[in-house]
Design a protein around this motif. Structure first.
Motif, short mmCIF file in Angstrom:
data_model
loop_
_atom_site.label_atom_id
_atom_site.label_comp_id
_atom_site.label_asym_id
_atom_site.label_seq_id
_atom_site.Cartn_x
_atom_site.Cartn_y
_atom_site.Cartn_z
N VAL A 265 0.86 -1.08 0.03
CA VAL A 265 0.11 -0.03 0.05
C VAL A 265 0.69 1.36 -0.10
O VAL A 265 0.75 2.12 -0.72
CB VAL A 265 -0.84 0.06 1.15
N ILE A 266 1.76 1.16 0.84
CA ILE A 266 2.81 2.41 0.92
C ILE A 266 3.59 2.53 -0.27
O ILE A 266 3.77 3.57 -0.78
CB ILE A 266 3.55 2.36 2.29
N ALA A 269 1.73 4.12 -3.08
CA ALA A 269 1.39 5.83 -2.67
C ALA A 269 2.52 6.33 -3.21
O ALA A 269 2.66 7.39 -3.86
CB ALA A 269 1.00 5.97 -1.26
N LEU A 272 3.04 6.91 -7.05
CA LEU A 272 1.62 7.48 -7.80
C LEU A 272 2.36 8.92 -8.66
O LEU A 272 1.70 8.90 -9.64
CB LEU A 272 0.51 8.01 -6.68
N THR A 273 2.93 9.63 -7.95
CA THR A 273 3.39 10.90 -8.96
C THR A 273 4.32 10.35 -9.95
O THR A 273 4.02 11.27 -10.90
CB THR A 273 3.92 11.92 -7.95
N ALA A 399 -0.15 1.41 -8.23
CA ALA A 399 -0.14 2.88 -8.84
C ALA A 399 -0.25 3.08 -10.15
O ALA A 399 -1.06 3.81 -10.48
CB ALA A 399 1.22 3.26 -8.42
N ILE A 432 -2.44 13.21 -5.68
CA ILE A 432 -1.35 12.15 -5.78
C ILE A 432 -0.41 12.32 -5.48
O ILE A 432 0.86 11.56 -4.91
CB ILE A 432 -1.28 11.60 -7.24
N LEU A 435 -0.08 12.07 -1.46
CA LEU A 435 -0.11 10.78 -1.22
C LEU A 435 1.47 10.18 -1.49
O LEU A 435 1.89 9.41 -0.61
CB LEU A 435 -1.09 10.03 -1.95
N THR A 436 2.13 10.81 -2.64
CA THR A 436 3.51 10.30 -2.78
C THR A 436 4.59 10.82 -1.73
O THR A 436 5.16 9.89 -1.24
CB THR A 436 4.13 10.85 -3.97
N GLY A 439 4.01 8.47 1.19
CA GLY A 439 4.47 7.16 1.11
C GLY A 439 5.84 7.13 0.99
O GLY A 439 6.69 6.15 1.63
#
Length: 453
Positions: A265-266, A269, A272-273, A399, A432, A435-436, A439
């Motif tokens: 999950v991490i 994240a 994502l970018t 992602a 995103i 979130l990055t 993460g």
């Protein structure tokens, strides 16, 4: 059983992977360069394929494959087909990841490169809607699914193979070299499209758009020849010797999802970018600039080419920088930077000025590349060797699955505005990016913990 691994102390200001338990021996620079180049060319083919498809989704498929629809619906259908490949990537990550963790990184990577190249080339041979009707978009979607499954197994394995060969103090630069495959693939594909855009519109729509896809066939031959000469990962060889004939712990999806689901999950994240931000600032920006602002599509593709050049420099710089400060910090910096720049960049794009739009695309692609440059080192440090290929691939491709839907999501959100707006792109890019950053911070802590276990 404890599996020794080349984990990296990514959250600290020491070279990633500086682990006294690391069992990897030194490898001469010539062999290391060949291994890194093999990973690079696979990533280049992957992104050549995806940028081709993304560009064609924005500029070609909407009026050649999705004909019986109004322009807005056709654009949505085209982007949905583009997104299907991303939805298939987690399945590919599971299939190829298990193969790579149980039977070796090398055979999985050979198979993935063949499927990617073949599916991309066949798109160039596919008849359009006017020739075979509804079968055209169906076949296009099926090829996209094959591409997505194969790509799901490519990056995680290629990066794992490279960092498992690399000396611990140089993993940042080699991971960044692999990531340069992304702008290299973008340059090749955008350059190919820039050339065929010179054709008359009738010739481009009839056959010109096919040429960049057909070029994947010779590209595949070169990539396959290089990959066939790459040695298996020394970490995997050591792992095989340790487990002897008992391979039950290698590539165990049950263990991966029960013990390392938080890392997945991490890791997703944190990724994502680098993936989603790229498509917001390239694929969606192409569509917005050409279809909404009325800018010449060749000018938009040219801007993306300059952005790809900037990505190369960013990858090289931050790959080395991460060897000093840790890859987790670089990911956090990149996430924050992309979030801060989202509003001014899309305000520039909305001016409709060709130069301003070009600058925004170049700067935007550079900013989202910062976390992308070293995400491989961070993810590699978060998983032990016997599930590393699977863990890295699944995290990155979750992602990817989300990212592939972002152009569709932004286009759909824009349909609720009386006039087209940049707000959807800004909101998506900010979200995103945050979130990055989160993460990257949490992932660094996880990597530190895995390294000390």
């Amino acid at each position: 059983m404890t599996i020794e691994q080349p984990a990296a102390a990514v959250g600290s200001a020491v070279p990633d992977g500086a682990n006294p338990k690391d069992a990897i021996g030194e490898i001469d620079s010539k062999n290391m360069n060949r291994i890194a180049f093999s990973a690079f060319i696979g990533t280049a083919l992957e992104w050549y394929d995806f940028f081709l498809f993304g560009t064609a989704s924005a500029l070609v498929f909407n009026h050649l494959f999705f004909v019986n629809a109004d322009p807005a619906v056709a654009a949505l259908a085209s982007f949905a087909t583009f997104g299907v490949g991303f939805l298939a990537r987690p399945l590919g990550a599971i299939l190829f990841g298990k193969m790579g963790d149980k039977y070796g990184r090398r055979p999985a990577l050979i198979l993935s490169i063949v499927v990617i190249g073949a599916a991309t080339g066949i798109v160039g041979l596919l008849p359009d809607y006017f020739a075979i009707g509804i079968a055209a978009p169906i076949l296009l979607t099926l090829l996209r699914l094959f591409q997505g499954v194969a790509v799901g197994g490519e990056w995680g394995g290629a990066t794992a193979l490279a960092i498992e060969h690399a000396p611990v103090e140089k993993r940042g630069r080699y991971a960044a070299l692999i990531q340069i495959g992304s702008p290299a693939g973008t340059l090749l594909s955008s350059g190919a499209f820039a050339l065929v855009f010179m054709l008359p519109t009738e010739s481009f729509d009839a056959w010109g758009w096919r040429l960049p896809f057909l070029a994947a066939f010779p590209f595949l031959v070169i990539a396959l020849l290089i990959r066939l000469h790459v040695e298996e990962s020394p970490v995997f060889k050591a792992l095989e010797e340790e487990v002897d004939q008992d391979h039950s712990t290698q590539g165990s999806l049950r263990e991966l999802f029960s013990k390392y689901w938080r890392q997945i999950v991490i890791g997703a994240a944190a990724s994502l970018t680098g993936i989603g931000g790229f498509f917001v600032m390239s694929t969606y920006a192409l569509s917005y600039g050409s279809n909404v602002l009325g800018l010449d599509r060749q000018d938009m593709v040219t801007a993306t080419m300059f952005g790809a050049v900037a990505q190369v420099a960013i990858n090289l710089f931050f790959g080395r920088f991460a060897e000093r400060v840790g890859s987790a910090r670089v990911v956090v910096i990149g996430g924050i930077l992309s979030a801060v720049l989202a509003v001014p960049l899309w305000l520039l794009i909305n001016t409709g000025n060709v130069f301003a739009v070009g600058v925004a695309i170049v700067v935007g692609l550079a900013s989202v590349t910062v976390p992308y440059s070293v995400i491989g080192v961070l993810l590699g440090a978060m998983f032990p060797a016997h599930v590393r290929y699977s863990g890295m691939a699944i995290a990155a491709n979750i992602a990817g699955a989300i990212s592939g839907l972002l152009p569709f999501l932004a286009t759909w959100m824009n349909s609720f505005y009386a006039e087209q707006s940049t707000i959807p792109a800004i909101v998506i890019l900010c979200l995103i990016s945050v979130l990055t950053a989160i993460g990257g911070f949490v992932g660094g802590k996880m990597a530190d913990k895995e390294e000390s276990a």
